[in-house]
Design a protein around this motif. Sequence first.
Motif, short mmCIF file in Angstrom:
data_model
loop_
_atom_site.label_atom_id
_atom_site.label_comp_id
_atom_site.label_asym_id
_atom_site.label_seq_id
_atom_site.Cartn_x
_atom_site.Cartn_y
_atom_site.Cartn_z
N GLY A 83 0.81 -1.21 0.00
CA GLY A 83 0.00 0.00 0.00
C GLY A 83 0.84 1.26 0.00
O GLY A 83 2.05 1.21 0.18
N ILE A 84 0.18 2.35 -0.23
CA ILE A 84 0.80 3.67 -0.22
C ILE A 84 -0.05 4.58 0.66
O ILE A 84 -1.27 4.60 0.54
CB ILE A 84 0.87 4.28 -1.63
CG1 ILE A 84 1.75 3.42 -2.53
CG2 ILE A 84 1.38 5.70 -1.58
CD1 ILE A 84 1.74 3.90 -3.97
N LYS A 85 0.61 5.30 1.55
CA LYS A 85 -0.07 6.32 2.35
C LYS A 85 0.55 7.65 1.99
O LYS A 85 1.74 7.85 2.16
CB LYS A 85 0.12 6.06 3.84
CG LYS A 85 -0.57 4.84 4.34
CD LYS A 85 -0.34 4.68 5.82
CE LYS A 85 -0.95 3.38 6.31
NZ LYS A 85 -0.67 3.18 7.74
N ARG A 86 -0.23 8.55 1.48
CA ARG A 86 0.26 9.88 1.16
C ARG A 86 -0.13 10.82 2.29
O ARG A 86 -1.29 10.93 2.64
CB ARG A 86 -0.33 10.36 -0.17
CG ARG A 86 0.10 9.48 -1.32
CD ARG A 86 -0.44 10.02 -2.63
NE ARG A 86 -0.21 9.07 -3.70
CZ ARG A 86 0.89 9.02 -4.43
NH1 ARG A 86 1.86 9.86 -4.21
NH2 ARG A 86 1.02 8.13 -5.38
N LYS A 87 0.88 11.46 2.87
CA LYS A 87 0.64 12.37 3.99
C LYS A 87 1.29 13.71 3.68
O LYS A 87 2.43 13.77 3.26
CB LYS A 87 1.26 11.80 5.27
CG LYS A 87 0.66 10.50 5.70
CD LYS A 87 1.31 10.04 6.97
CE LYS A 87 0.68 8.75 7.46
NZ LYS A 87 1.30 8.30 8.71
#
Length: 104
Positions: free
Chosen positions: A95-99
């Motif tokens: 997954g990818i979490k963009r913050k």
Amino acid sequence: MPVLLQLAPGQYDLSGEVDDRLRIAAAAPPREDDRAHPIFAFIMALGGMEIPVASLFERVGLRFDTGAVLGSCAIRWERPLIVGRRYSINAVATGIKRKPSRRF
């Protein structure tokens, strides 16, 4: 756990010479038996992938040249790592979490 990207299996040859050099660089105690320094779990996880880390990030839409990128990994191994062996590496991106950054 959902799989975003499955990478081709890779391999990592864990030599005693490389373990010795890492221990010297890290000021870690010398190896007393055939067990490698535990940091090799992380080194092998990244170094045994079929592609460089930067290429992996680009394949999932992230670019190092446009700003800071943070990553993490979870590693599973069942016994001590032993020098003088070849290890199989199976890597997946889950997954990818963009913050947004609070600093930049």
